[in-house]
Design an enzyme around this catalytic site. Structure first.
Site, PDB file in Angstrom:
ATOM      1  N   ALA A  82      23.363  81.188 -38.317  1.00  0.00           N
ATOM      2  CA  ALA A  82      23.510  80.474 -39.660  1.00  0.00           C
ATOM      3  C   ALA A  82      22.894  80.562 -40.766  1.00  0.00           C
ATOM      4  CB  ALA A  82      23.284  78.221 -39.079  1.00  0.00           C
ATOM      5  N   THR A 123      22.203  71.124 -34.705  1.00  0.00           N
ATOM      6  CA  THR A 123      21.503  70.412 -35.538  1.00  0.00           C
ATOM      7  C   THR A 123      21.395  68.838 -35.658  1.00  0.00           C
ATOM      8  OG1 THR A 123      20.079  69.963 -37.713  1.00  0.00           O
ATOM      9  CG2 THR A 123      22.287  70.633 -37.608  1.00  0.00           C
ATOM     10  N   ASP A 124      19.775  68.256 -35.442  1.00  0.00           N
ATOM     11  CA  ASP A 124      20.076  66.457 -35.916  1.00  0.00           C
ATOM     12  C   ASP A 124      20.493  65.846 -36.915  1.00  0.00           C
ATOM     13  OD1 ASP A 124      17.646  67.430 -37.006  1.00  0.00           O
ATOM     14  OD2 ASP A 124      16.513  65.830 -35.967  1.00  0.00           O
ATOM     15  N   GLU A 125      20.321  66.913 -38.198  1.00  0.00           N
ATOM     16  CA  GLU A 125      20.773  66.904 -39.325  1.00  0.00           C
ATOM     17  C   GLU A 125      22.307  66.094 -39.301  1.00  0.00           C
ATOM     18  OE1 GLU A 125      19.505  68.577 -42.497  1.00  0.00           O
ATOM     19  OE2 GLU A 125      17.412  69.611 -41.569  1.00  0.00           O
ATOM     20  N   TYR A 150      24.396  71.504 -46.233  1.00  0.00           N
ATOM     21  CA  TYR A 150      24.225  72.269 -44.906  1.00  0.00           C
ATOM     22  C   TYR A 150      24.758  71.785 -43.470  1.00  0.00           C
ATOM     23  CZ  TYR A 150      20.721  72.804 -40.632  1.00  0.00           C
ATOM     24  OH  TYR A 150      20.499  73.952 -39.648  1.00  0.00           O
ATOM     25  N   LYS A 154      27.254  72.264 -41.414  1.00  0.00           N
ATOM     26  CA  LYS A 154      26.980  72.240 -39.426  1.00  0.00           C
ATOM     27  C   LYS A 154      27.546  71.205 -38.276  1.00  0.00           C
ATOM     28  CE  LYS A 154      23.803  73.989 -36.695  1.00  0.00           C
ATOM     29  NZ  LYS A 154      24.540  75.299 -36.730  1.00  0.00           N
ATOM     30  N   ARG A 214       9.944  64.072 -39.126  1.00  0.00           N
ATOM     31  CA  ARG A 214      10.490  65.076 -38.557  1.00  0.00           C
ATOM     32  C   ARG A 214      10.134  64.985 -37.403  1.00  0.00           C
ATOM     33  NH1 ARG A 214      13.165  64.525 -42.684  1.00  0.00           N
ATOM     34  NH2 ARG A 214      13.883  65.577 -44.007  1.00  0.00           N
TER      35      ARG A 214
HETATM   36  P1  NAD Z   1      17.386  81.509 -39.255  1.00  0.00           P
HETATM   37  O1  NAD Z   1      17.861  81.133 -40.910  1.00  0.00           O
HETATM   38  O2  NAD Z   1      15.640  81.804 -39.356  1.00  0.00           O
HETATM   39  O3  NAD Z   1      17.526  82.273 -38.609  1.00  0.00           O
HETATM   40  C1  NAD Z   1      19.306  82.432 -38.698  1.00  0.00           C
HETATM   41  C2  NAD Z   1      19.912  83.869 -38.516  1.00  0.00           C
HETATM   42  O4  NAD Z   1      21.459  83.555 -38.485  1.00  0.00           O
HETATM   43  C3  NAD Z   1      19.538  84.726 -39.310  1.00  0.00           C
HETATM   44  O5  NAD Z   1      18.719  86.570 -38.518  1.00  0.00           O
HETATM   45  C4  NAD Z   1      20.219  85.484 -39.920  1.00  0.00           C
HETATM   46  O6  NAD Z   1      20.198  86.616 -40.445  1.00  0.00           O
HETATM   47  C5  NAD Z   1      21.772  85.163 -39.104  1.00  0.00           C
HETATM   48  N1  NAD Z   1      22.947  85.390 -39.786  1.00  0.00           N
HETATM   49  C6  NAD Z   1      23.017  84.536 -41.037  1.00  0.00           C
HETATM   50  N2  NAD Z   1      24.433  84.307 -41.394  1.00  0.00           N
HETATM   51  C7  NAD Z   1      25.358  85.099 -40.852  1.00  0.00           C
HETATM   52  C8  NAD Z   1      26.281  85.727 -40.027  1.00  0.00           C
HETATM   53  N3  NAD Z   1      27.198  85.855 -41.057  1.00  0.00           N
HETATM   54  N4  NAD Z   1      26.120  87.148 -39.284  1.00  0.00           N
HETATM   55  C9  NAD Z   1      25.509  87.359 -38.628  1.00  0.00           C
HETATM   56  N5  NAD Z   1      24.104  86.530 -38.664  1.00  0.00           N
HETATM   57  C10 NAD Z   1      24.537  85.665 -39.282  1.00  0.00           C
HETATM   58  O7  NAD Z   1      17.897  79.674 -37.976  1.00  0.00           O
HETATM   59  P2  NAD Z   1      16.629  78.865 -37.595  1.00  0.00           P
HETATM   60  O8  NAD Z   1      15.687  77.991 -37.500  1.00  0.00           O
HETATM   61  O9  NAD Z   1      16.141  80.137 -36.453  1.00  0.00           O
HETATM   62  O10 NAD Z   1      18.430  77.984 -37.451  1.00  0.00           O
HETATM   63  C11 NAD Z   1      19.010  78.795 -36.202  1.00  0.00           C
HETATM   64  C12 NAD Z   1      19.886  77.732 -35.753  1.00  0.00           C
HETATM   65  O11 NAD Z   1      19.194  77.471 -35.130  1.00  0.00           O
HETATM   66  C13 NAD Z   1      20.878  77.418 -36.892  1.00  0.00           C
HETATM   67  O12 NAD Z   1      21.907  77.388 -36.231  1.00  0.00           O
HETATM   68  C14 NAD Z   1      20.521  76.265 -37.271  1.00  0.00           C
HETATM   69  O13 NAD Z   1      21.248  75.285 -37.552  1.00  0.00           O
HETATM   70  C15 NAD Z   1      19.786  75.201 -35.505  1.00  0.00           C
HETATM   71  N6  NAD Z   1      18.986  74.487 -35.868  1.00  0.00           N
HETATM   72  C16 NAD Z   1      17.453  74.980 -36.514  1.00  0.00           C
HETATM   73  C17 NAD Z   1      16.545  73.593 -36.556  1.00  0.00           C
HETATM   74  C18 NAD Z   1      15.153  74.551 -37.003  1.00  0.00           C
HETATM   75  O14 NAD Z   1      14.121  73.876 -37.419  1.00  0.00           O
HETATM   76  N7  NAD Z   1      14.986  75.401 -37.893  1.00  0.00           N
HETATM   77  C19 NAD Z   1      16.960  73.270 -35.729  1.00  0.00           C
HETATM   78  C20 NAD Z   1      18.039  72.689 -35.113  1.00  0.00           C
HETATM   79  C21 NAD Z   1      19.184  73.365 -35.247  1.00  0.00           C
HETATM   80  O1  DAU Z   2      15.772  68.812 -37.813  1.00  0.00           O
HETATM   81  C1  DAU Z   2      16.859  70.169 -38.252  1.00  0.00           C
HETATM   82  C2  DAU Z   2      16.289  70.375 -39.512  1.00  0.00           C
HETATM   83  O2  DAU Z   2      15.308  71.164 -39.216  1.00  0.00           O
HETATM   84  C3  DAU Z   2      17.208  72.367 -38.997  1.00  0.00           C
HETATM   85  O3  DAU Z   2      18.707  71.727 -38.838  1.00  0.00           O
HETATM   86  C4  DAU Z   2      17.254  72.981 -40.041  1.00  0.00           C
HETATM   87  O4  DAU Z   2      17.463  74.857 -40.172  1.00  0.00           O
HETATM   88  C5  DAU Z   2      15.738  73.139 -40.752  1.00  0.00           C
HETATM   89  O5  DAU Z   2      15.107  73.580 -41.570  1.00  0.00           O
HETATM   90  C6  DAU Z   2      14.589  71.570 -40.616  1.00  0.00           C
HETATM   91  O6  DAU Z   2      15.099  71.117 -41.905  1.00  0.00           O
HETATM   92  P1  DAU Z   2      14.287  70.370 -42.657  1.00  0.00           P
HETATM   93  O7  DAU Z   2      14.844  70.103 -43.717  1.00  0.00           O
HETATM   94  O8  DAU Z   2      13.869  69.081 -42.491  1.00  0.00           O
HETATM   95  O9  DAU Z   2      13.048  71.582 -42.482  1.00  0.00           O
HETATM   96  P2  DAU Z   2      12.448  71.932 -44.621  1.00  0.00           P
HETATM   97  O10 DAU Z   2      11.439  72.619 -43.313  1.00  0.00           O
HETATM   98  O11 DAU Z   2      13.005  72.703 -45.034  1.00  0.00           O
HETATM   99  O12 DAU Z   2      10.994  70.339 -44.342  1.00  0.00           O
HETATM  100  C7  DAU Z   2      10.899  69.678 -42.907  1.00  0.00           C
HETATM  101  C8  DAU Z   2      10.286  67.951 -44.414  1.00  0.00           C
HETATM  102  O13 DAU Z   2       9.150  68.726 -45.335  1.00  0.00           O
HETATM  103  C9  DAU Z   2      11.346  68.016 -45.107  1.00  0.00           C
HETATM  104  O14 DAU Z   2      11.374  66.229 -45.212  1.00  0.00           O
HETATM  105  C10 DAU Z   2      11.262  68.235 -46.371  1.00  0.00           C
HETATM  106  C11 DAU Z   2       9.308  68.546 -46.715  1.00  0.00           C
HETATM  107  N1  DAU Z   2       9.253  69.636 -47.156  1.00  0.00           N
HETATM  108  C12 DAU Z   2       9.548  70.645 -46.924  1.00  0.00           C
HETATM  109  C13 DAU Z   2       9.359  72.205 -47.864  1.00  0.00           C
HETATM  110  C14 DAU Z   2       9.746  73.501 -47.701  1.00  0.00           C
HETATM  111  C15 DAU Z   2       7.990  69.497 -47.599  1.00  0.00           C
HETATM  112  O15 DAU Z   2       7.449  68.209 -48.227  1.00  0.00           O
HETATM  113  N2  DAU Z   2       7.451  70.403 -48.757  1.00  0.00           N
HETATM  114  C16 DAU Z   2       8.018  71.685 -48.642  1.00  0.00           C
HETATM  115  O16 DAU Z   2       7.755  72.827 -49.017  1.00  0.00           O
END
Ligand code: NAD
Ligand code: DAU
Length: 334
Positions: A82, A123-125, A150, A154, A214
């Site tokens: 994603a 994602t919970d978002e 975003y 999703k 969060r």
């Molecule tokens: P990330 O951005 O770290 O990784 C995404 C990966 O997908 C990357 O390796 C990227 O190269 C690949 N990618 C992107 N577009 C692509 C495409 N068109 N074809 C093939 N590969 C592609 O993201 P993440 O944080 O690992 O999130 C992974 C999944 O988990 C997402 O679906 C996200 O919505 C979900 N998620 C993330 C979190 C979080 O806190 N990070 C929480 C809940 C759910």
């Molecule tokens: O809840 C799940 C989601 O969590 C996933 O779906 C997303 O992929 C993942 O990126 C994350 O989303 P958030 O927007 O919550 O994550 P982020 O790390 O960008 O930010 C976490 C919190 O911190 C948010 O309230 C914004 C804040 N923030 C973020 C950054 C980068 C700051 O205060 N300072 C910062 O520099």
């Protein structure tokens, strides 16, 4: 244990790579990672894994012909690929529509053609946000109300999965998880950004007043939950994944500062994110009660210390992305 062939999309990203490491450690399965290696993907995240069991296919999930070739021989696809960063989706939503919606559609059509089991990682978002004092947490019946490009893409991808299950009999499950932390996360995200800022002698940056909440879970616990749902989840069902880890951003920054030997108030407040969701909170009781999953990383502070250590010891992994990431934040006034 019989060995399966699993396709993990986005397996060179943060959660995808946590999942691949978890699969290799805890099963006999073999894995094909499908990842187009966008700015967020990193081959190095798969280093140390056995080549006999993990193969990387550098492909875009929107390429239907390539996806068919890879998926036709698989036992299951776990879909993690994603565009994942809210701030980027505010600057340019187009890759989010392409990967999260068109990419998920492309995979759904492929698993439908080949009768392959799918698990979709969400994602919970998708639920939008909660008030700080709301006694309710998100459950499987909470209505969708996404706030950002975003989370809207999703949410759309989740709805596509539900429709493909009902209309075409695709065998899919869906998981909805809260904020993940742990090793190998891109430095654009909150926790790694602050850790690496501090390693560079820069003060942490908190959006707004830092009051947003969060619900943190270690990525390895998320990976274990996804595997459990793949193995035992009911087709067509959604499971929420969380570890009771609610903390305000200010609390998290103070903990990072403390663990890195700095004064807890040595941070900077910067411009808020437009449309910034206030609070996320997951009720994971269905997953715990029905499928017997429990998180291993109950102690956030200990998991955070491990994560800080990983960034200290693996500068080669994140350094190449740091300058461009901070330039992006500077341009956005953050
Ligand atoms: P990330 O951005 O770290 O990784 C995404 C990966 O997908 C990357 O390796 C990227 O190269 C690949 N990618 C992107 N577009 C692509 C495409 N068109 N074809 C093939 N590969 C592609 O993201 P993440 O944080 O690992 O999130 C992974 C999944 O988990 C997402 O679906 C996200 O919505 C979900 N998620 C993330 C979190 C979080 O806190 N990070 C929480 C809940 C759910
Ligand atoms: O809840 C799940 C989601 O969590 C996933 O779906 C997303 O992929 C993942 O990126 C994350 O989303 P958030 O927007 O919550 O994550 P982020 O790390 O960008 O930010 C976490 C919190 O911190 C948010 O309230 C914004 C804040 N923030 C973020 C950054 C980068 C700051 O205060 N300072 C910062 O520099």
């Amino acid at each position: 244990m019989t060995s399966r062939h699993l396709v993990v999309t986005g397996g060179a990203g943060f959660i995808g790579s946590a999942l691949v490491h978890h699969i290799i450690e805890h099963t006999d399965d073999i894995v094909t990672v499908v990842d187009s290696l966008t700015y967020a993907g990193n081959r190095a995240s798969l280093e140390g894994l056995p080549r006999t069991r993990v193969r990387l296919e550098v492909q875009d999930i929107t390429d239907a012909l390539e996806m068919d070739d890879i998926i036709r021989d698989a036992d299951a696809v776990i879909h993690c690929a994603a565009e994942s960063h809210n701030d980027n989706s505010l600057a340019d939503p187009s890759p989010f529509v392409q990967t999260n919606l068109v990419g998920t559609y492309t995979l759904l059509e492929s698993v439908r053609r080949h009768g392959v089991r799918l698990h979709h990682v969400s994602t919970d978002e998708v639920f939008g946000d909660l008030a700080l004092d709301d006694p309710q947490r998100f459950t499987e019946t909470t209505p969708y109300h996404p706030s950002s490009p975003y989370s809207a893409t999703k949410a759309g991808s989740d709805l596509l999965v539900g429709a493909w299950v009902r209309s075409f009999g695709v065998r899919a499950t869906l998981s909805i998880c809260s904020n993940n932390y742990g090793p190998r996360q891109h430095v654009e995200k909150f926790i790694p950004r602050q850790i690496t800022n501090l390693l560079d002698g820069v003060r942490p940056r908190l959006y707004g007043t830092g009051a947003n909440v969060r619900d943190w879970i270690h990525a390895d616990d998320h990976a274990a939950a996804v595997l459990r749902i793949l193995d035992a989840g009911e087709i067509g069902e959604t499971y929420l994944v969380g570890a009771d880890g609610e903390r305000s951003n200010r609390e998290v920054v103070r903990a990072i500062l403390r663990h890195m030997g700095r004064a807890e108030d040595d941070y900077e407040l910067v411009a808020d994110r437009p449309g910034h969701d206030l609070r996320y909170a997951i009720d994971a009781s269905r997953l715990c009660d029905e499928l017997g999953w429990t998180p291993r990383y109950g102690d956030f502070e200990a998991g955070l210390e491990d994560t800080i250590r990983w960034y200290r010891e693996n500068e080669d992994r994140w350094r190449p992305q740091k300058a461009a990431t901070e330039a992006m934040y500077r341009a956005a006034g953050q």
